[in-house]
Scaffold this motif. Structure first.
Motif, mmCIF file in Angstrom:
data_model
loop_
_atom_site.group_PDB
_atom_site.id
_atom_site.type_symbol
_atom_site.label_atom_id
_atom_site.label_comp_id
_atom_site.label_asym_id
_atom_site.label_seq_id
_atom_site.Cartn_x
_atom_site.Cartn_y
_atom_site.Cartn_z
ATOM 1 N N VAL A 74 11.790 -0.167 -5.036
ATOM 2 C CA VAL A 74 12.290 0.242 -3.731
ATOM 3 C C VAL A 74 13.730 0.697 -3.830
ATOM 4 O O VAL A 74 14.417 0.422 -4.805
ATOM 5 C CB VAL A 74 12.202 -0.924 -2.738
ATOM 6 C CG1 VAL A 74 10.780 -1.360 -2.566
ATOM 7 C CG2 VAL A 74 13.036 -2.062 -3.207
ATOM 8 N N ARG A 121 5.364 3.658 1.336
ATOM 9 C CA ARG A 121 6.191 4.389 0.389
ATOM 10 C C ARG A 121 7.314 5.126 1.087
ATOM 11 O O ARG A 121 8.467 5.059 0.686
ATOM 12 C CB ARG A 121 5.322 5.375 -0.379
ATOM 13 C CG ARG A 121 6.046 6.117 -1.449
ATOM 14 C CD ARG A 121 5.127 7.140 -2.069
ATOM 15 N NE ARG A 121 4.167 6.510 -2.951
ATOM 16 C CZ ARG A 121 4.399 6.289 -4.237
ATOM 17 N NH1 ARG A 121 5.543 6.627 -4.763
ATOM 18 N NH2 ARG A 121 3.485 5.722 -4.975
ATOM 19 N N SER A 122 6.978 5.794 2.162
ATOM 20 C CA SER A 122 8.016 6.578 2.830
ATOM 21 C C SER A 122 9.083 5.673 3.422
ATOM 22 O O SER A 122 10.243 6.035 3.494
ATOM 23 C CB SER A 122 7.395 7.434 3.920
ATOM 24 O OG SER A 122 6.851 6.578 4.897
ATOM 25 N N GLN A 130 11.019 3.866 0.050
ATOM 26 C CA GLN A 130 11.521 4.579 -1.114
ATOM 27 C C GLN A 130 12.234 5.839 -0.727
ATOM 28 O O GLN A 130 12.182 6.825 -1.457
ATOM 29 C CB GLN A 130 10.352 4.968 -2.010
ATOM 30 C CG GLN A 130 9.946 3.888 -2.952
ATOM 31 C CD GLN A 130 8.970 4.425 -3.968
ATOM 32 O OE1 GLN A 130 8.541 5.573 -3.870
ATOM 33 N NE2 GLN A 130 8.616 3.623 -4.927
ATOM 34 N N SER A 167 7.044 10.890 -6.613
ATOM 35 C CA SER A 167 5.935 10.312 -5.866
ATOM 36 C C SER A 167 5.011 9.487 -6.735
ATOM 37 O O SER A 167 4.049 8.928 -6.249
ATOM 38 C CB SER A 167 5.141 11.417 -5.184
ATOM 39 O OG SER A 167 4.749 12.344 -6.168
ATOM 40 N N SER A 211 15.921 -0.523 1.557
ATOM 41 C CA SER A 211 14.988 -1.610 1.840
ATOM 42 C C SER A 211 15.559 -2.953 1.397
ATOM 43 O O SER A 211 15.231 -3.983 1.983
ATOM 44 C CB SER A 211 13.651 -1.371 1.176
ATOM 45 O OG SER A 211 13.850 -1.023 -0.158
ATOM 46 N N THR A 253 0.823 -1.200 0.000
ATOM 47 C CA THR A 253 0.000 0.000 0.000
ATOM 48 C C THR A 253 0.863 1.258 0.000
ATOM 49 O O THR A 253 2.077 1.199 0.149
ATOM 50 C CB THR A 253 -0.893 0.031 1.245
ATOM 51 O OG1 THR A 253 -0.032 0.077 2.378
ATOM 52 C CG2 THR A 253 -1.738 -1.210 1.303
ATOM 53 N N GLN A 254 0.203 2.400 -0.118
ATOM 54 C CA GLN A 254 0.921 3.665 -0.221
ATOM 55 C C GLN A 254 1.635 4.022 1.064
ATOM 56 O O GLN A 254 2.552 4.818 1.077
ATOM 57 C CB GLN A 254 -0.054 4.782 -0.589
ATOM 58 C CG GLN A 254 -0.677 4.615 -1.939
ATOM 59 C CD GLN A 254 0.350 4.636 -3.040
ATOM 60 O OE1 GLN A 254 1.287 5.426 -3.007
ATOM 61 N NE2 GLN A 254 0.196 3.769 -4.011
ATOM 62 N N ARG A 255 1.188 3.459 2.177
ATOM 63 C CA ARG A 255 1.804 3.837 3.450
ATOM 64 C C ARG A 255 3.264 3.444 3.520
ATOM 65 O O ARG A 255 4.043 4.065 4.212
ATOM 66 C CB ARG A 255 1.086 3.133 4.577
ATOM 67 C CG ARG A 255 -0.337 3.459 4.588
ATOM 68 C CD ARG A 255 -0.751 3.799 5.957
ATOM 69 N NE ARG A 255 -2.150 4.152 5.941
ATOM 70 C CZ ARG A 255 -2.882 4.159 7.009
ATOM 71 N NH1 ARG A 255 -2.335 3.814 8.128
ATOM 72 N NH2 ARG A 255 -4.128 4.510 6.931
ATOM 73 N N ASP A 268 5.670 3.551 -8.704
ATOM 74 C CA ASP A 268 4.983 2.459 -8.048
ATOM 75 C C ASP A 268 5.714 2.042 -6.763
ATOM 76 O O ASP A 268 6.938 2.075 -6.720
ATOM 77 C CB ASP A 268 4.981 1.273 -9.030
ATOM 78 C CG ASP A 268 3.788 0.390 -8.788
ATOM 79 O OD1 ASP A 268 3.676 -0.613 -9.498
ATOM 80 O OD2 ASP A 268 2.996 0.695 -7.890
ATOM 81 N N VAL A 269 4.952 1.702 -5.756
ATOM 82 C CA VAL A 269 5.599 1.394 -4.477
ATOM 83 C C VAL A 269 6.457 0.142 -4.566
ATOM 84 O O VAL A 269 7.298 -0.109 -3.720
ATOM 85 C CB VAL A 269 4.543 1.215 -3.368
ATOM 86 C CG1 VAL A 269 5.186 1.141 -2.009
ATOM 87 C CG2 VAL A 269 3.569 2.352 -3.415
ATOM 88 N N SER A 270 6.266 -0.642 -5.589
ATOM 89 C CA SER A 270 7.062 -1.857 -5.673
ATOM 90 C C SER A 270 8.516 -1.574 -5.972
ATOM 91 O O SER A 270 9.362 -2.412 -5.710
ATOM 92 C CB SER A 270 6.524 -2.779 -6.763
ATOM 93 O OG SER A 270 5.215 -3.146 -6.482
#
Lengths: 120, 246
Positions: free
Chosen positions: B167, B150-151, B154, B160, B171, B146-148, B163-165
């Motif tokens: 990284v 992201r911070s 990434q 912004s 990470s 999910t978007q959460r 895609d969150v995938s």
């Protein structure tokens, strides 16, 4: 009971259900638990590499992980000749032990293989 | 997926693989360093004696059902007798031992050494990763988040809409940190893997507290209800021998 010889090399009989009270040999049980842990870790690493190479993404990958864990469990049960109670103290141990630890290794190797193969 | 980024091959060669290799090597190095640095402290005579008494009492409790009741009872009385039983320690004496152990410099040094050898390589590696490998997309994790996240995942990447995938390498470092534990336990044998949470729990529970463990052993021994498990073993032995002879 007297005629049994230990035919499996890695797992040892850990309980003799001869009395009313079940007796567990702690050392053998620890050895069996270690065997389960090693098998699961190894299978989750291999499963992770396979999942990455085959290009599973998202949910499919986790389904594959459960499949690999189930195959490991069945393999271990078959190796214990289906008499789980003489090698372990409960069903949960052979089915659920080491589940979460294997998950992290699976994800790592899944990510690694997926990246190397698909986003190279 | 919306877009499908094509990432540079060089990232694979120079980021992912070296990072993993470095972490594996550091883990192996730490294992051997810990093995070499394990200082052997000369155990205190009194503490060893008490430790052995506890072990004996524990064995008695574990195997209580295999000896006939007549022999179990005198053994139990020997341990938990009020006047001169081995497990009965007067309160004043108990406090002393505990205080002495806390101020013992050797033990404190050992604990500090173990803690440091755990934390320093992790901190150094993390700083190294941040310094060299920040500011670009390092890997793509194969499952969506999910978007959460992201911070968290990434943090070097300032776009912004990505895609969150995808990284950053930080990470990838964390993923390695958790995932290589299983690998270490396979390579290095037994549970000598980098189980930092387990070690920290061991550190916080101080270890050898003689007075409390004596009292708890005594209570345990008092509680045991003897139930002789081998009343018919003569019959069983006879059956087994008969089978053999036939």
């Amino acid at each position: 009971m007297a005629g049994h010889s230990d035919s499996s090399s890695s797992e040892k009989k850990s309980s003799e259900a001869m009395n009313d009270v079940l007796v567990f040999s702690a050392e053998n049980m620890q050895n069996n638990t270690k065997v389960i842990y090693y098998s699961r870790t190894f299978m989750s690493i291999i499963g992770g590499v396979i999942a990455g190479i085959l290009g599973f993404t998202g949910f499919m990958g986790f389904v594959f992980y459960f499949l690999v864990m189930a195959i490991t469990s069945i393999g271990l049960i078959a190796k214990a000749k289906f008499s789980v109670h003489s090698y372990f103290d409960s069903w949960n141990r052979i089915i659920l032990d080491g589940f979460m630890g294997g998950l992290m290794s699976f994800v790592l190797f899944w990510t690694f293989a997926y990246d190397i193969v698909h986003i190279f | 997926m919306a877009e499908d980024l094509v990432l540079d091959t060089a990232i694979r060669d120079w980021v992912l693989i070296p990072l993993s290799v470095v972490m594996v090597l550091i883990g192996i190095l730490r294992y051997f360093v810990a093995k070499l640095m394990r200082s052997f402290q000369v155990p205190d005579h009194k503490i060893v004696k008490e430790g052995q008494v506890i072990v004996r009492a524990r064995n008695l409790r574990a195997a209580a059902n295999f000896i006939p009741p007549k022999s179990f009872r005198p053994r139990r009385v020997y341990f938990s007798n009020e006047e001169n039983g081995l497990l009965f320690v007067p309160k004043g004496q108990a406090q002393n031992a505990q205080a002495q152990m806390f101020s013992d410099p050797n033990m404190a040094m050992d604990m500090m050494k173990k803690n440091l050898s755990m934390i320093i390589p992790q901190t150094l590696t993390f700083a190294w990763v941040n310094f060299f490998f920040s500011g670009f997309v390092a890997a793509k994790i194969p499952f969506p988040l999910t978007q959460r996240f992201r911070s968290m995942l990434q943090n070097g990447i300032d776009l912004s809409t990505v895609d969150v995938s995808y990284v950053s390498s930080r990470s990838w470092y964390f993923l390695n940190l958790f995932g290589l534990r299983g690998l270490f336990s396979l390579i290095l044998g037994e549970e000598n893997a980098m189980d930092d949470t387990q070690r920290m729990m061991q550190m916080s529970g101080f270890g050898f507290d003689p007075s409390k463990s004596l009292a708890s052993e005594k209570d345990g021994l008092d509680i045991v209800q003897h139930e002789w498990a081998l009343p018919k073993f003569e019959h069983r032995a006879e059956a087994v021998l008969k089978k053999l002879v036939r």
